[in-house]
Design a protein around this motif. Sequence first.
Motif, mmCIF file in Angstrom:
data_model
loop_
_atom_site.group_PDB
_atom_site.id
_atom_site.type_symbol
_atom_site.label_atom_id
_atom_site.label_comp_id
_atom_site.label_asym_id
_atom_site.label_seq_id
_atom_site.Cartn_x
_atom_site.Cartn_y
_atom_site.Cartn_z
ATOM 1 N N TYR A 145 0.837 -1.208 0.000
ATOM 2 C CA TYR A 145 0.000 0.000 0.000
ATOM 3 C C TYR A 145 0.872 1.258 0.000
ATOM 4 C CZ TYR A 145 -4.482 -2.339 0.812
ATOM 5 O OH TYR A 145 -5.626 -3.085 0.682
ATOM 6 N N ARG A 146 2.169 1.111 -0.313
ATOM 7 C CA ARG A 146 3.027 2.299 -0.288
ATOM 8 C C ARG A 146 2.687 3.242 -1.433
ATOM 9 N NH1 ARG A 146 9.042 0.810 1.994
ATOM 10 N NH2 ARG A 146 8.263 0.016 3.949
ATOM 11 N N PRO A 147 2.840 4.542 -1.299
ATOM 12 C CA PRO A 147 3.284 5.201 -0.080
ATOM 13 C C PRO A 147 2.185 5.209 0.984
ATOM 14 C CG PRO A 147 2.695 6.824 -1.735
ATOM 15 C CD PRO A 147 2.568 5.496 -2.386
ATOM 16 N N PRO A 148 2.586 5.157 2.255
ATOM 17 C CA PRO A 148 1.562 5.224 3.296
ATOM 18 C C PRO A 148 0.898 6.587 3.265
ATOM 19 C CG PRO A 148 3.754 5.393 4.247
ATOM 20 C CD PRO A 148 3.946 5.112 2.793
ATOM 21 N N ARG A 149 -0.408 6.586 3.411
ATOM 22 C CA ARG A 149 -1.149 7.851 3.358
ATOM 23 C C ARG A 149 -2.029 7.977 4.592
ATOM 24 N NH1 ARG A 149 -3.439 5.238 -1.378
ATOM 25 N NH2 ARG A 149 -2.145 3.611 -0.455
ATOM 26 N N PRO A 197 10.627 4.613 10.434
ATOM 27 C CA PRO A 197 9.344 4.632 9.717
ATOM 28 C C PRO A 197 9.393 5.594 8.525
ATOM 29 C CG PRO A 197 9.006 4.892 12.081
ATOM 30 C CD PRO A 197 10.479 5.019 11.839
ATOM 31 N N CYS A 198 8.448 5.398 7.598
ATOM 32 C CA CYS A 198 8.362 6.264 6.416
ATOM 33 C C CYS A 198 8.131 7.716 6.826
ATOM 34 C CB CYS A 198 7.158 5.873 5.564
ATOM 35 S SG CYS A 198 7.280 4.289 4.770
ATOM 36 N N ASP A 199 8.836 8.603 6.149
ATOM 37 C CA ASP A 199 8.485 10.021 6.214
ATOM 38 C C ASP A 199 8.413 10.460 4.760
ATOM 39 O OD1 ASP A 199 8.317 12.704 6.272
ATOM 40 O OD2 ASP A 199 9.934 13.033 7.715
ATOM 41 N N THR A 200 7.216 10.460 4.208
ATOM 42 C CA THR A 200 7.070 10.635 2.759
ATOM 43 C C THR A 200 7.517 12.009 2.276
ATOM 44 O OG1 THR A 200 4.769 11.174 3.167
ATOM 45 C CG2 THR A 200 5.220 8.936 2.467
ATOM 46 N N THR A 201 7.691 12.962 3.194
ATOM 47 C CA THR A 201 8.109 14.298 2.746
ATOM 48 C C THR A 201 9.587 14.322 2.355
ATOM 49 O OG1 THR A 201 8.513 14.898 5.039
ATOM 50 C CG2 THR A 201 6.396 15.569 4.107
ATOM 51 N N ILE A 202 10.389 13.509 3.018
ATOM 52 C CA ILE A 202 11.824 13.574 2.711
ATOM 53 C C ILE A 202 12.434 12.244 2.275
ATOM 54 C CG2 ILE A 202 12.502 15.595 4.104
ATOM 55 C CD1 ILE A 202 13.214 13.545 6.350
ATOM 56 N N CYS A 203 11.797 11.146 2.619
ATOM 57 C CA CYS A 203 12.437 9.846 2.397
ATOM 58 C C CYS A 203 12.281 9.391 0.944
ATOM 59 C CB CYS A 203 11.819 8.824 3.351
ATOM 60 S SG CYS A 203 12.309 7.147 2.991
ATOM 61 N N ARG A 204 13.357 8.882 0.372
ATOM 62 C CA ARG A 204 13.306 8.298 -0.975
ATOM 63 C C ARG A 204 13.931 6.897 -0.944
ATOM 64 N NH1 ARG A 204 10.162 11.417 -0.897
ATOM 65 N NH2 ARG A 204 9.841 13.330 -2.057
ATOM 66 N N ARG A 205 13.906 6.284 0.217
ATOM 67 C CA ARG A 205 14.646 5.052 0.472
ATOM 68 C C ARG A 205 14.214 3.887 -0.425
ATOM 69 N NH1 ARG A 205 14.107 4.811 6.265
ATOM 70 N NH2 ARG A 205 12.010 4.061 5.852
ATOM 71 N N CYS A 206 12.919 3.594 -0.490
ATOM 72 C CA CYS A 206 12.509 2.380 -1.212
ATOM 73 C C CYS A 206 12.153 2.658 -2.663
ATOM 74 C CB CYS A 206 11.348 1.693 -0.503
ATOM 75 S SG CYS A 206 9.735 2.400 -0.854
ATOM 76 N N GLY A 207 12.033 3.941 -3.013
ATOM 77 C CA GLY A 207 11.768 4.281 -4.417
ATOM 78 C C GLY A 207 10.318 4.626 -4.693
ATOM 79 N N VAL A 208 9.401 4.238 -3.821
ATOM 80 C CA VAL A 208 7.980 4.444 -4.112
ATOM 81 C C VAL A 208 7.638 5.932 -4.177
ATOM 82 C CG1 VAL A 208 5.643 4.121 -3.203
ATOM 83 C CG2 VAL A 208 7.243 2.228 -3.193
ATOM 84 N N CYS A 209 8.271 6.717 -3.321
ATOM 85 C CA CYS A 209 7.916 8.139 -3.278
ATOM 86 C C CYS A 209 8.620 8.954 -4.368
ATOM 87 C CB CYS A 209 8.198 8.717 -1.897
ATOM 88 S SG CYS A 209 7.114 8.001 -0.654
ATOM 89 N N ASP A 210 9.411 8.279 -5.212
ATOM 90 C CA ASP A 210 10.053 8.991 -6.328
ATOM 91 C C ASP A 210 9.044 9.365 -7.396
ATOM 92 O OD1 ASP A 210 12.456 8.741 -5.160
ATOM 93 O OD2 ASP A 210 13.099 7.002 -6.317
#
Length: 581
Positions: free
Chosen positions: A254-258, A563-576
């Motif tokens: 379900y990424r990115p978590p919302r 944990p995910c921080d969708t504002t800054i994290c690009r670790r797994c690639g989903v938020c790219d």
Amino acid sequence: MHPLLELERGTFRKKWKGRQPVALLYPNTYPLAVSNLGYQLVYKLLNSLDHIVCERFVYPQNHEAFRSLESERTLSDFSLVFGSVSFEQDFPRLCAMLVAGGVEPYADRRGNEVRAGSPLVVFGGVGVFMNPEPLAEFADIMVIGEAEAVLPALLKQLLQPGSRQEVLQKIGSTLAGCYIPGGYTFSYRDDGRVNSISVMAGLPERVRKVVQGHQEVAAHSEILSPEAELGMYMTELGRGCSRGCRFCAAGFIYRPPRLWGGDAVIAGLKERPAGIDRVGLLGMEMSESSTLDRIAVYLQENDCSLSFSSLRADRITDQLLTLLAKSKLKSVAIAPDGCSQRLRRVINKGLAEKDLIDAAVALVGAGIYTLKLYVMIGLPTETVQDLDELISLLHRIREEILPLGQARGRVCEIVLSVNSFVPKPWTPFQYLSFGGQERERAENDLDCSGAVQSLRYKIKYLKKKLQKIDNLHVKVDRPDKVLSQAVFSRADRRIAPVLLDIGTGKRSFKQAMKAHDLRSWEYAVRPRAQDEIFCWQVVDHGIKEGHLHQELEKAVAAKATSPCDTTICRRCGVCDEDTTP
Ligand code: SF4
């Protein structure tokens, strides 16, 4: 109309004349179907279109006739059949429902003409976008992603005239989130590994998942029934989970978590019908304490009681406890998941023993009479020392909560639920062996007896050591039964005849695997190589190559991932990338 609907709220009763009929299957009983928010959403979404009449089919009980709930028509009256599946255990029932409704179960044997009795079959739900392959032979189209994001465009195309092949080719080549399994051919090696995947011209190599973006009004119950397994009005706090527990598929697919904002959640709660004051919140595991507190205030002001099945042990605030006490909730589950603090680091659960004890004390202090604890066995690197740590944790919890119960005149019971861990696709543990054996043993455990025995031994050990603790009940599963779930979870499309045999009652799981020359070991116990192609990679969740294996390496070293921080994290690639429609 089925008698169950007399007490239901939210039912659509539409005339058929001039409308496209759509059947919506749920491969389990009515109480479970009517408790499933995703299934309800699809029902509402389809019926909110004036030119469609959508009717539900649930798995019949007690030899009932297999007919739609709304108008009691047969499945062969529909030229469009949707099916929603969340759990692997429901796979056999889903294909059996096609057979029971007089529909050819195998997609490639349905004629090119689409008509009532020879419908287009569309499967979706989390069970599908985690790994569509076990059900691939039965579906013309599989929805890869969240229904709200995919269905509007898909429906437009489905209602265009054309032969089956024309419609499928058009959808598969133009629409995001739509997988046409008949356009993909897999070859396999002797040990069960995927050798290659060839793709029909015009179709994408991999089908990208599509998710719903922002919500003004959080998703909520659309149907209410006194028969529902969860007899309450449900509202989503968000979708997915930011914690990144390494065993949990929902946390990855379900990424990115919302997280929906407080306004959206309260807007969702306000949609509840008059007189409904028992509400449940979904997604409590990741929600911020401040949002939960705001919702707790709203619920208190509106005389609502709050119910939830599970709560994260480090998210229990005073505000929530006050509401809990007022809600007269008698039972709450917290999930340590791993038996020891070290194992909780392995799985990235991030809960310390102190969090669990504090949570137990706070919950019992707020009036809980039954505290449920959920743990898994068969996790990687698990040893008897980890089980011993669980035993001492239970002793400590009991010591802490006993005086609280005695003071109020009723001692709190602890229910420990012990579950065999099933490795899931799209998680860092997708490479691992069911049963938790070391690699070399798993490689040679061709009849899976070592996996089952290892789990049985741990269950027996825990039961024996825990039998002396008063007011503690231990619930366990049957590893030999869970083996079939472990097979279905990472199976490819060769499993189709097995599902059909089981679903139609022709053979047991064991007999069907043998009859179709398949080995449980290939799917459930065989340790996976880092570089192998998995059949579920036909779906693209946007997770970078190598990320899941890196997480597995961190697991083995018991290292945490934040944990995910969708504002800054690009670790797994989903938020790219933006994967909203
Ligand atoms: S990129 Fe980071 S924040 Fe986004 S889903 Fe991946 S881990 Fe979570």
